[in-house]
Scaffold this motif. Structure first.
Motif, PDB file in Angstrom:
ATOM      1  N   ALA A 102      -4.044  -8.813 -14.705  1.00  0.00           N
ATOM      2  CA  ALA A 102      -3.836  -7.410 -15.088  1.00  0.00           C
ATOM      3  C   ALA A 102      -2.377  -7.009 -14.906  1.00  0.00           C
ATOM      4  CB  ALA A 102      -4.745  -6.506 -14.257  1.00  0.00           C
ATOM      5  N   THR A 103      -1.744  -7.521 -13.845  1.00  0.00           N
ATOM      6  CA  THR A 103      -0.315  -7.241 -13.625  1.00  0.00           C
ATOM      7  C   THR A 103       0.519  -7.795 -14.768  1.00  0.00           C
ATOM      8  OG1 THR A 103      -0.613  -7.268 -11.215  1.00  0.00           O
ATOM      9  CG2 THR A 103       1.623  -7.598 -12.057  1.00  0.00           C
ATOM     10  N   ILE A 104       0.227  -9.030 -15.181  1.00  0.00           N
ATOM     11  CA  ILE A 104       0.958  -9.632 -16.304  1.00  0.00           C
ATOM     12  C   ILE A 104       0.794  -8.777 -17.561  1.00  0.00           C
ATOM     13  CG2 ILE A 104       0.988 -11.618 -17.876  1.00  0.00           C
ATOM     14  CD1 ILE A 104       0.223 -13.328 -15.375  1.00  0.00           C
TER      15      ILE A 104
ATOM     16  N   LEU B  97      -5.470   8.926 -15.546  1.00  0.00           N
ATOM     17  CA  LEU B  97      -5.030   8.038 -16.625  1.00  0.00           C
ATOM     18  C   LEU B  97      -5.963   8.161 -17.826  1.00  0.00           C
ATOM     19  CD1 LEU B  97      -3.316   5.642 -17.747  1.00  0.00           C
ATOM     20  CD2 LEU B  97      -5.002   4.125 -16.686  1.00  0.00           C
ATOM     21  N   GLY B  98      -7.277   8.104 -17.576  1.00  0.00           N
ATOM     22  CA  GLY B  98      -8.229   8.211 -18.677  1.00  0.00           C
ATOM     23  C   GLY B  98      -8.085   9.516 -19.431  1.00  0.00           C
ATOM     24  N   ARG B  99      -7.911  10.602 -18.699  1.00  0.00           N
ATOM     25  CA  ARG B  99      -7.747  11.909 -19.355  1.00  0.00           C
ATOM     26  C   ARG B  99      -6.482  11.952 -20.207  1.00  0.00           C
ATOM     27  NH1 ARG B  99     -12.308  15.197 -19.388  1.00  0.00           N
ATOM     28  NH2 ARG B  99     -13.289  15.164 -17.333  1.00  0.00           N
ATOM     29  N   LEU B 100      -5.387  11.387 -19.707  1.00  0.00           N
ATOM     30  CA  LEU B 100      -4.144  11.398 -20.483  1.00  0.00           C
ATOM     31  C   LEU B 100      -4.254  10.512 -21.722  1.00  0.00           C
ATOM     32  CD1 LEU B 100      -1.452  11.325 -17.646  1.00  0.00           C
ATOM     33  CD2 LEU B 100      -2.180  13.268 -19.042  1.00  0.00           C
ATOM     34  N   ILE B 101      -4.954   9.382 -21.613  1.00  0.00           N
ATOM     35  CA  ILE B 101      -5.192   8.551 -22.798  1.00  0.00           C
ATOM     36  C   ILE B 101      -5.976   9.347 -23.838  1.00  0.00           C
ATOM     37  CG2 ILE B 101      -6.414   6.515 -23.664  1.00  0.00           C
ATOM     38  CD1 ILE B 101      -5.764   5.147 -20.979  1.00  0.00           C
ATOM     39  N   LEU B 102      -6.962  10.117 -23.380  1.00  0.00           N
ATOM     40  CA  LEU B 102      -7.764  10.923 -24.307  1.00  0.00           C
ATOM     41  C   LEU B 102      -6.940  12.055 -24.927  1.00  0.00           C
ATOM     42  CD1 LEU B 102     -11.055  10.959 -22.240  1.00  0.00           C
ATOM     43  CD2 LEU B 102     -10.777   9.994 -24.529  1.00  0.00           C
TER      44      LEU B 102
ATOM     45  N   TYR C  87      -0.324  -3.748  -6.290  1.00  0.00           N
ATOM     46  CA  TYR C  87       0.421  -2.617  -6.854  1.00  0.00           C
ATOM     47  C   TYR C  87      -0.255  -2.181  -8.154  1.00  0.00           C
ATOM     48  CZ  TYR C  87       4.590   0.158  -8.060  1.00  0.00           C
ATOM     49  OH  TYR C  87       5.464   1.177  -8.367  1.00  0.00           O
ATOM     50  N   ASP C  88      -1.456  -1.635  -8.021  1.00  0.00           N
ATOM     51  CA  ASP C  88      -2.227  -1.247  -9.206  1.00  0.00           C
ATOM     52  C   ASP C  88      -2.004   0.222  -9.546  1.00  0.00           C
ATOM     53  OD1 ASP C  88      -3.463  -0.384  -6.933  1.00  0.00           O
ATOM     54  OD2 ASP C  88      -5.492  -0.934  -7.554  1.00  0.00           O
ATOM     55  N   VAL C  89      -0.747   0.555  -9.807  1.00  0.00           N
ATOM     56  CA  VAL C  89      -0.383   1.934 -10.149  1.00  0.00           C
ATOM     57  C   VAL C  89      -0.654   2.156 -11.635  1.00  0.00           C
ATOM     58  CG1 VAL C  89       1.493   3.613 -10.240  1.00  0.00           C
ATOM     59  CG2 VAL C  89       1.371   1.971  -8.354  1.00  0.00           C
ATOM     60  N   PRO C  90      -1.486   3.133 -12.004  1.00  0.00           N
ATOM     61  CA  PRO C  90      -1.789   3.351 -13.427  1.00  0.00           C
ATOM     62  C   PRO C  90      -0.526   3.588 -14.251  1.00  0.00           C
ATOM     63  CG  PRO C  90      -3.313   4.587 -12.057  1.00  0.00           C
ATOM     64  CD  PRO C  90      -2.257   4.043 -11.132  1.00  0.00           C
ATOM     65  N   ALA C  91      -0.498   2.993 -15.437  1.00  0.00           N
ATOM     66  CA  ALA C  91       0.655   3.126 -16.345  1.00  0.00           C
ATOM     67  C   ALA C  91       0.179   3.743 -17.651  1.00  0.00           C
ATOM     68  CB  ALA C  91       1.290   1.761 -16.593  1.00  0.00           C
TER      69      ALA C  91
ATOM     70  N   ASP D 242       0.836  -1.206   0.000  1.00  0.00           N
ATOM     71  CA  ASP D 242       0.000   0.000   0.000  1.00  0.00           C
ATOM     72  C   ASP D 242       0.870   1.254   0.000  1.00  0.00           C
ATOM     73  OD1 ASP D 242      -2.291  -1.504   0.024  1.00  0.00           O
ATOM     74  OD2 ASP D 242      -2.544  -1.430   2.201  1.00  0.00           O
ATOM     75  N   LEU D 243       1.929   1.224   0.814  1.00  0.00           N
ATOM     76  CA  LEU D 243       2.841   2.366   0.878  1.00  0.00           C
ATOM     77  C   LEU D 243       3.555   2.573  -0.458  1.00  0.00           C
ATOM     78  CD1 LEU D 243       4.369   4.558   2.471  1.00  0.00           C
ATOM     79  CD2 LEU D 243       5.958   2.780   3.213  1.00  0.00           C
ATOM     80  N   LEU D 244       4.004   1.481  -1.080  1.00  0.00           N
ATOM     81  CA  LEU D 244       4.711   1.596  -2.358  1.00  0.00           C
ATOM     82  C   LEU D 244       3.797   2.157  -3.439  1.00  0.00           C
ATOM     83  CD1 LEU D 244       6.742  -1.752  -2.423  1.00  0.00           C
ATOM     84  CD2 LEU D 244       7.536   0.526  -1.775  1.00  0.00           C
ATOM     85  N   ARG D 245       2.542   1.749  -3.421  1.00  0.00           N
ATOM     86  CA  ARG D 245       1.587   2.264  -4.412  1.00  0.00           C
ATOM     87  C   ARG D 245       1.416   3.768  -4.257  1.00  0.00           C
ATOM     88  NH1 ARG D 245      -3.713  -0.789  -3.750  1.00  0.00           N
ATOM     89  NH2 ARG D 245      -3.681   0.385  -1.804  1.00  0.00           N
ATOM     90  N   THR D 246       1.323   4.227  -3.009  1.00  0.00           N
ATOM     91  CA  THR D 246       1.203   5.665  -2.754  1.00  0.00           C
ATOM     92  C   THR D 246       2.479   6.396  -3.151  1.00  0.00           C
ATOM     93  OG1 THR D 246      -0.307   5.243  -0.922  1.00  0.00           O
ATOM     94  CG2 THR D 246       0.758   7.404  -0.986  1.00  0.00           C
ATOM     95  N   LEU D 247       3.614   5.786  -2.829  1.00  0.00           N
ATOM     96  CA  LEU D 247       4.904   6.404  -3.120  1.00  0.00           C
ATOM     97  C   LEU D 247       5.112   6.556  -4.623  1.00  0.00           C
ATOM     98  CD1 LEU D 247       7.368   7.354  -1.458  1.00  0.00           C
ATOM     99  CD2 LEU D 247       8.338   5.076  -1.757  1.00  0.00           C
ATOM    100  N   ALA D 248       4.646   5.574  -5.400  1.00  0.00           N
ATOM    101  CA  ALA D 248       4.896   5.580  -6.847  1.00  0.00           C
ATOM    102  C   ALA D 248       4.273   6.784  -7.526  1.00  0.00           C
ATOM    103  CB  ALA D 248       4.375   4.292  -7.467  1.00  0.00           C
ATOM    104  N   VAL D 249       3.080   7.204  -7.096  1.00  0.00           N
ATOM    105  CA  VAL D 249       2.409   8.299  -7.798  1.00  0.00           C
ATOM    106  C   VAL D 249       2.990   9.659  -7.442  1.00  0.00           C
ATOM    107  CG1 VAL D 249       0.263   7.012  -8.019  1.00  0.00           C
ATOM    108  CG2 VAL D 249       0.585   8.514  -6.048  1.00  0.00           C
TER     109      VAL D 249
END
Length: 676
Positions: free
Chosen positions: A399-401, A476-481, A356-360, A313-320
């Motif tokens: 989804a990770t794969i 993420l959705g906005r950047l894809i658009l 670790y569901d960090v948007p890519a 959870d901490l790593l996910r927050t840290l990544a963004v």
């Protein structure tokens, strides 16, 4: 002249787009000292006399709000002349010419605009183009940033000051409030920077700044406290005590107030050499976080299941948070997964991997080696899961794969994404669906011309995320658009999505968004037909944000490729001055570079075995490069390959679906290939 001024005055503020990306001329303003203006290349713009500069200063102080002509008259003159209204309009007309020297005569100004009823004026500027606004934004951001970032940011920001704000107009009433606000921000910046230096073990370097601060503003108790602590940590206990006594004398003798509790406590601690005095944080608002962390460390054993779950959870927050936070999260992620595997608990491991569901947003991995290891761990976990394991856990592994195999062309990635999407839709789990759709998006680059599919994905991601309050995925959705609309040259829609992403990023502290919107705006200039030199300057400015972003998958080779794209034209020789480290794009650029040096035989040898460009954001750009090399080298086979690959994108802009660079309309490249 009167006719031209009247024509320019017909541009209403209410009808003009404001903010980033709306084709407002790039002018940089300075008010931290004398009022100045420069163009994008740093060249001073002519502002004529002091009255013209005062009008400009008054409009800058208004921060985008309309200032009426009547207010300008009151601000400029104690006793207005009979022709004051006409004089103001003349000043404004001259400023417009000075700020937009290339604007055609009688055309409306895009920068200094009139109100809808013509009763006033406003400057349409981005915050980043005004040094005072950049400065206050930097101070605000520094309050909760890590010490190293604070020290670097505020050292740079304090260097923007060359004198008192609006220095030419010391008696101007309109500048009083703004000058006071900026002075207070400067004092706060000095103290924040000093505190950061203390936490970095460099307090001795800011003693001089703090002495000047307390001399100039003796009521600043925070500055006294920092100065005494800096001296103590520099081994100067006697000087620290003397400063604390000076503070007491200044506060009680000159101001009639007693020192606050912090100063009194520091004096006691200095006298008794309190053990924590050399380590207590000087910067930030840490007590609550420190207490929480201490209780966590008492309650949760390192390496325990609870510890592993909370770590991800901490790593996910840290990544963004981007930059060092993203790098640290990436470094620790694999170690956390391997620690979970060592427990022998397949479901725990699956939860750690899938948590670790960090948007890519970018289709090239920042660490391909680690991505392979994470993918392998996810595949092992899938095999070992109990048949009764909830489907949502399996879907997160899938989804990770999908995300970790992006840009590799492996069919397994898209298969995993599709399976994760089916499970998520069946379970009606919005968070899981967004995670899966992120994987689907990253595998839509297998063929050229796929912007329509990404447009639909971006719209669904943004809508579902907004409905369920999942902000990182809405971004993420906005950047894809932004990317998909750019592919079609729909800059109006792309601008709107970029601005929406930035608003969300400001509200939720997602600094990496500015990296992508900055590159979009650099590319936007190319789409709009700006001169190659202007486009190149925009790309260089955008690249300045990359070193701290922590995204080597995006960074490596991007600037040289963007500079090449700004100068490359279908069927024309490659500009000889283009060179650099093209990183992962080297294979598809090298033939063109050899041709630019006259080595046609060498280029033909490379083209004989050159592979297809990888399935990522720059797939179409890669095919344009190969096709161009084939045309110039006379390799018809390569030209045919490129034409076949690019044909599905005939109505789009080559590379613009990346949101970072473009080589122009695909149709032009196809015509060039046909004519070769």
């Amino acid at each position: 002249m009167g006719a031209s001024v009247a024509a320019a005055d017909q541009q209403p503020v209410s009808s003009r787009p404001t903010g980033p990306g709306h084709n407002v001329p790039m002018v940089v303003f300075a008010v931290l000292g004398a009022v100045r203006a420069h163009d994008h290349a740093g060249r001073p713009l002519g502002l004529k006399g002091p009255r013209h500069r005062e009008v400009l200063g008054r409009l800058l102080a208004a921060d985008g709000s309309v200032v009426t002509v009547d207010q300008l008259i009151d601000d400029l003159w104690e006793r207005p002349p009979a022709n004051a209204r006409g004089a103001v309009r003349t000043f404004v007309a001259a400023l417009r010419r000075g700020l937009e020297p290339e604007r055609p005569a009688r055309s409306p100004s895009r920068l200094l605009v009139s109100s809808g009823n013509g009763a006033g004026y406003a400057l349409v500027t981005d915050r980043a183009t005004v040094d005072a606004r950049r400065f206050t934004d930097a101070v605000t951001a520094a309050r909760d940033a890590p010490p190293r970032q604070v020290a670097d940011t505020l050292t740079r920001a304090l260097g923007w000051w060359s004198g008192p704000p609006y220095a030419e107009f010391p008696e101007a009433r309109w500048a009083e409030a703004e000058r006071a606000r900026l002075d207070e921000a400067r004092l706060a910046a000095v103290e924040l920077r000093a505190a950061a230096y203390l936490d970095l073990g460099r307090g001795g370097e800011v003693v001089g700044d703090l002495r000047a601060q307390v001399t100039e503003r003796p009521w600043r108790e925070r500055a006294w406290w920092l100065l005494a602590l800096a001296l103590y940590r520099d081994g100067r206990q006697g000087e620290a005590l003397r400063v604390l006594r000076e503070a007491r004398a200044a506060l009680t003798g000159r101001l009639g107030v007693d020192p606050g509790a912090d100063l009194r406590a520091l004096e006691v601690d200095v006298l008794r050499h309190a053990p924590g005095l050399r380590t207590v944080p000087a910067h930030g608002n840490g007590p609550l976080r420190d207490v929480t962390t201490a209780w966590y460390e008492r309650a949760v054993a390192p390496g325990s299941r609870a510890g592993l779950r909370s770590t991800v959870d901490l790593l996910r927050t840290l990544a963004v948070t981007g930059g060092p936070g993203l790098v640290a999260a990436r470094q620790q992620r694999l170690a956390t997964i391997l620690a979970a595997e060592r427990t022998g608990d397949a479901e725990l491991t699956a939860r750690i991997i899938g948590g670790y569901d960090v948007p890519a947003i970018w289709s090239r991995s920042d660490d391909p080696g680690q991505a392979r290891q994470v993918t392998d761990a996810a595949e092992r976990a899938l095999v070992r899961l109990d048949p009764e394991t909830p489907d949502a856990i399996r879907a997160r592994l899938l989804a990770t794969i999908a995300i970790e195999t992006r840009g590799t062309g492996r069919p397994r990635g898209r298969q995993a994404a599709d399976e994760a999407e089916r499970i998520a839709r069946r379970l009606a789990d919005p968070g899981l669906l967004l995670f899966a759709l992120n994987g689907v998006f990253l595998h839509t680059f297998v063929r050229c011309g796929s912007a329509a599919g990404r447009d639909a994905l971006g719209a669904e991601i943004a809508e579902v995320a907004a409905r369920h309050g999942l902000t990182t995925y809405e971004i993420l959705g906005r950047l894809i658009l932004v990317q998909s609309r750019s592919a079609y040259g729909d800059l109006t829609a792309a601008d709107a999505h970029a601005a929406a992403a930035e608003r969300l990023a400001d509200q939720h502290e997602s600094p990496l968004v500015a990296v992508f919107t900055g590159w979009y705006r650099a590319m936007r200039a190319a789409v709009s037909g700006a001169a190659p030199g202007v486009v190149a300057d925009g790309y260089r400015a955008a690249a300045g944000e990359l070193p701290e972003a922590g995204m080597p998958g995006l960074t490596h080779g991007l600037l040289p490729l963007a500079l090449l794209s700004a100068r490359l034209r279908p069927g024309r020789p490659t500009p000889p001055e283009v060179d650099g480290d093209f990183g992962p794009y080297e294979t598809w650029v090298r033939p063109l570079l050899l041709l630019a040096r006259g080595d046609r035989a060498g280029a033909r040898r490379l083209l004989r075995d050159v592979p297809d460009p990888p399935p990522d954001h720059l797939l179409e750009a890669g095919w344009c490069l190969l096709g161009q090399a084939g045309v110039l080298a006379g390799d018809r086979k390569v030209v045919t390959r490129a034409r076949t690959a690019l044909t599905p994108a005939a109505g789009q802009l080559a590379g613009a679906g990346s949101g970072v660079l473009t080589l122009g309309p695909v149709s032009r490249w196809l015509r060039s290939f046909d004519a070769s």
